[in-house]
Design an enzyme around this catalytic site. Sequence first.
Site, PDB file in Angstrom:
ATOM      1  N   HIS A  14       1.061  -1.162   0.003  1.00  0.00           N
ATOM      2  CA  HIS A  14       0.027  -0.008  -0.092  1.00  0.00           C
ATOM      3  C   HIS A  14       0.983   1.317  -0.028  1.00  0.00           C
ATOM      4  CE1 HIS A  14      -3.822   2.031   1.424  1.00  0.00           C
ATOM      5  NE2 HIS A  14      -3.012   3.039   1.245  1.00  0.00           N
ATOM      6  N   HIS A  16       1.502   5.495  -1.614  1.00  0.00           N
ATOM      7  CA  HIS A  16       1.187   6.398  -2.546  1.00  0.00           C
ATOM      8  C   HIS A  16       2.305   7.208  -3.311  1.00  0.00           C
ATOM      9  CE1 HIS A  16      -3.189   6.802  -1.121  1.00  0.00           C
ATOM     10  NE2 HIS A  16      -2.379   6.337  -0.021  1.00  0.00           N
ATOM     11  N   LYS A 100      -9.511  -0.411  -6.242  1.00  0.00           N
ATOM     12  CA  LYS A 100      -9.676   0.306  -4.852  1.00  0.00           C
ATOM     13  C   LYS A 100     -11.100   0.827  -4.550  1.00  0.00           C
ATOM     14  CE  LYS A 100      -7.947   2.065  -0.888  1.00  0.00           C
ATOM     15  NZ  LYS A 100      -6.689   2.907  -0.626  1.00  0.00           N
ATOM     16  N   HIS A 137     -10.943   1.208   1.336  1.00  0.00           N
ATOM     17  CA  HIS A 137     -10.565   2.091   2.430  1.00  0.00           C
ATOM     18  C   HIS A 137     -11.654   2.074   3.223  1.00  0.00           C
ATOM     19  CE1 HIS A 137      -9.060   6.136   4.128  1.00  0.00           C
ATOM     20  NE2 HIS A 137     -10.467   6.021   4.633  1.00  0.00           N
ATOM     21  N   HIS A 175      -4.935  -0.696   5.790  1.00  0.00           N
ATOM     22  CA  HIS A 175      -4.663   0.302   6.809  1.00  0.00           C
ATOM     23  C   HIS A 175      -5.554   0.270   8.061  1.00  0.00           C
ATOM     24  CE1 HIS A 175      -7.202   2.867   4.800  1.00  0.00           C
ATOM     25  NE2 HIS A 175      -6.262   3.390   3.956  1.00  0.00           N
ATOM     26  N   ASP A 248       1.051   2.907   3.451  1.00  0.00           N
ATOM     27  CA  ASP A 248       0.379   3.811   3.374  1.00  0.00           C
ATOM     28  C   ASP A 248       1.354   5.093   3.377  1.00  0.00           C
ATOM     29  OD1 ASP A 248      -1.919   5.290   2.369  1.00  0.00           O
ATOM     30  OD2 ASP A 248      -2.683   5.239   4.698  1.00  0.00           O
TER      31      ASP A 248
HETATM   32  O1  DOR Z   1      -3.483   9.390   5.492  1.00  0.00           O
HETATM   33  C1  DOR Z   1      -4.081   9.284   4.557  1.00  0.00           C
HETATM   34  N1  DOR Z   1      -3.393   9.723   3.105  1.00  0.00           N
HETATM   35  N2  DOR Z   1      -4.887   8.332   4.113  1.00  0.00           N
HETATM   36  C2  DOR Z   1      -5.415   7.970   3.010  1.00  0.00           C
HETATM   37  O2  DOR Z   1      -6.234   7.197   3.049  1.00  0.00           O
HETATM   38  C3  DOR Z   1      -4.866   8.806   1.847  1.00  0.00           C
HETATM   39  C4  DOR Z   1      -3.706   9.103   2.020  1.00  0.00           C
HETATM   40  C5  DOR Z   1      -3.135  10.153   0.989  1.00  0.00           C
HETATM   41  O3  DOR Z   1      -3.322   9.771  -0.173  1.00  0.00           O
HETATM   42  O4  DOR Z   1      -2.544  11.314   1.188  1.00  0.00           O
HETATM   43 ZN    ZN Z   2      -3.471   5.052   1.345  1.00  0.00          ZN
END
Ligand code: DOR
Ligand code: ZN
Length: 345
Positions: A14, A16, A100, A137, A175, A248
């Site tokens: 997971h 980003h 997702k 999520h 998460h 995450d």
């Molecule tokens: O804390 C988070 N940041 N939770 C999420 O679900 C998305 C993520 C983000 O993309 O910044």
């Molecule tokens: Zn995330």
Amino acid sequence: MPDTLSIVRPDDWHLHLRDGAALAHTVAPTARVFARAIVMPNLAPPVTSTDMAAGYRQRILDAVPAGIDFEPLMVLYLTDDTTVDEIRRARASGFVHAAKLYPSGATTNSASGVTDVRRLWPVLEVMQEVDLPLLVHGEVVDADIDVFDREAVFIERHLQPIVDTFPRLRVVFEHITTQDAAQFVLGARERVAATLTPQHLLMNRNHLLVGGLHPHHYCLPVLKRRTHQEALREVVASGNPRFFLGTDSAPHARGDKESACGCAGCFSAPAALPLYAHFFEEMGCLDKLEAFASHHGADFYGLPRNTDTVTLVREDWQVPGSLDFGAGEIVPYWAGRTLGWRLAG
Ligand code: DOR
Ligand code: ZN
């Protein structure tokens, strides 16, 4: 106590990475350690088609530093308009590994997410048929539900019905932050798993709110009370294969976090493996790190385990206070604090 720890190269299930200029700063810290990562599709605009995923994948590959092998595992962003044909295209692509579900409004760039989970039923039916995992999520967005209860309510209203209605669908509860979620996954049918972040294992809401407001500890789902943290720590330390690594890691520029309306997300990628090692050592089961980081996720996704290794060295290592993020700077999770492990090399 060993001074080095070599484990099979891990994967991050997971992550980003964002897009554009950010990629130059986000891909490298992950690719240095992890062989593969499930790349979240909540860009603006979101990655809603296989074609968009193909383009995004290439931009990520272009940002991988020379001499490093890294495989981005792409994810489709589900909307109210996702078609079953798109699901079939995604599965046939070979590079889209999941789709997702973001409830609309639940988190960063989720506005195009799903407004009514029941409307997804035909899409979930085909995901089950072609065996494309559903990543969730798991928070409701109703204004009358307290932010600390949103995960637990999501289980009852949406996750249990999904898991019951589609008995062969692979589902990752992303998460997880509560005892309710840990118990749900423990007791669920086969093919249900969860990812755990470093911050939810190492912190609780006191770390966010006591002694001042700590914006760099703010993420979604928000940190919960200590009893929930302890429940998460226990299931992970038990070595149960339903629980695996998903950082995450979610970069936001410093000004967007240290703001009157701060963004949710902890940029843990630069310290991810030492952070998890720190957790397993605290729990007295460093021997369980490898399966959590390098075996369980690959097994769940039906992908081969990696064969090369990475090495951690037992040495104090201070996480940088801030890092270059292109136009600005970014404060990583655990900034300025010391960990007892660092990555070799
Ligand atoms: O804390 C988070 N940041 N939770 C999420 O679900 C998305 C993520 C983000 O993309 O910044
Ligand atoms: Zn995330």
